[in-house]
Scaffold this active site. Structure first.
Site, PDB file in Angstrom:
ATOM      1  N   CYS A 180       2.724   4.206   5.491  1.00 49.44           N
ATOM      2  CA  CYS A 180       3.249   4.993   4.374  1.00 49.44           C
ATOM      3  C   CYS A 180       2.081   5.277   3.439  1.00 49.44           C
ATOM      4  CB  CYS A 180       4.334   4.202   3.649  1.00 49.44           C
ATOM      5  SG  CYS A 180       4.886   4.958   2.119  1.00 49.44           S
ATOM      6  N   HIS A 182       1.739   5.403   0.374  1.00 51.36           N
ATOM      7  CA  HIS A 182       1.604   4.605  -0.854  1.00 51.36           C
ATOM      8  C   HIS A 182       0.995   3.219  -0.611  1.00 51.36           C
ATOM      9  CE1 HIS A 182       4.283   7.724  -2.154  1.00 51.36           C
ATOM     10  NE2 HIS A 182       4.430   7.204  -3.363  1.00 51.36           N
TER      11      HIS A 182
HETATM   12  N1  DGL Z   1       4.818   9.938   1.771  1.00 53.11           N
HETATM   13  C1  DGL Z   1       5.844   9.100   2.340  1.00 53.11           C
HETATM   14  C2  DGL Z   1       5.319   8.474   3.639  1.00 53.11           C
HETATM   15  O1  DGL Z   1       4.136   8.322   3.845  1.00 53.11           O
HETATM   16  C3  DGL Z   1       6.325   8.038   1.384  1.00 53.11           C
HETATM   17  C4  DGL Z   1       7.125   8.565   0.212  1.00 53.11           C
HETATM   18  C5  DGL Z   1       8.409   9.247   0.637  1.00 53.11           C
HETATM   19  O2  DGL Z   1       9.389   8.560   1.017  1.00 53.11           O
HETATM   20  O3  DGL Z   1       8.437  10.462   0.582  1.00 53.11           O
HETATM   21  O4  DGL Z   1       6.111   8.110   4.471  1.00 53.11           O
END
Ligand code: DGL
Length: 247
Positions: A180, A182
């Site tokens: 992910c 983050h």
């Molecule tokens: N960008 C998303 C990921 O890498 C995390 C945040 C979202 O749930 O949109 O899966």
């Protein structure tokens, strides 16, 4: 070389950070769909629809490549994006799987994948790792880490309680895939929790490794042009970008 970096929100800045460190692109156009984040709780059709809209947005820029920094989008919508794009589209899931395969010689290594509910439910990492003959896989959805990072909570009691909540029954892994955007911002906390012997696989570093191996990229752009776009409140995104990326 001009690249578009797509994420559901601000988290993809962690991938931009790796691209900047490695000086691979002359111009980086970032688009975060901040009006509709999170994607990790949405269903497949919605994720694909949003991802195709992002490709349409990027058509304004005559890009050489689109990097999908979002694991959720990479897991569900990469081929649809490739079909609607006129330039190559690459995603962090395939890059993360390859980086894991390159880093872990022993196919019996215990690999833990963490990500949003959507990414984990897609089984994209499990399928990719199985194709590389890894046999000991653990997976865990850890969506609470997303709002914690958005709140810039990188340590302390709430984060410690969340770590315990998710990982108390998890066997200490040899490698942890930060599946992910983050999660790289929690890498020190995660490394302290699991110990220094657990190798962390970071989407940004994985995509750099992927570009260097597959596309013959080499460091040449020390001062790339950066442009940040968001579907809601672009100023907030730009201010986070200047703090996180020091630009
Ligand atoms: N960008 C998303 C990921 O890498 C995390 C945040 C979202 O749930 O949109 O899966």
């Amino acid at each position: 070389m001009k690249v578009g970096v797509f994420d559901s929100g601000i988290g993809g800045l962690t991938v931009v950070k790796s691209l900047l460190e490695h000086q691979l692109f002359e111009e980086i156009i970032y688009f975060g769909d901040t009006a509709r984040v999170p994607y990790g709780t949405k269903d497949k059709n919605t994720i694909i629809r949003y991802a195709i809209e992002a490709v349409e947005f990027f058509k304004n820029f005559e890009l050489d490549m689109i990097i999908v920094a979002c694991n959720t989008v990479s897991a569900y919508a990469l081929s649809e994006m490739q079909e609607s794009s006129t330039c190559p589209v690459i995603g962090v899931v395939e890059a993360g799987v390859l980086a894991t395969a390159n880093a872990m010689d022993n196919k019996d290594s215990n690999i833990l994948v963490i990500g949003t509910n959507a990414t984990i439910n897609s089984k994209a990492y499990e399928l990719g790792l199985s194709e590389h003959n890894f046999t000991q896989l653990q997976v865990k959805s850890t969506p609470l880490f997303v709002p914690l990072v958005e709140e810039e909570i990188f340590d302390g009691a709430i984060l410690n309680a969340t770590l315990e909540h998710y990982f108390k029954d998890i066997k200490n892994p040899d490698a942890l895939i930060l599946g992910c955007t983050h999660f790289p911002l929690l890498k020190e906390t995660l490394s302290n929790y699991f110990g220094k012997d657990t190798k962390l696989i970071h989407s940004g570093d994985s995509i750099v490794e992927y570009l260097e191996n597959k596309f013959d990229f080499y460091k040449q752009y020390a001062n790339p042009t950066l442009k940040f776009f968001a579907s809601e409140n672009p100023e907030a995104l730009r201010s986070i970008a200047s703090r996180w990326l020091d630009v």
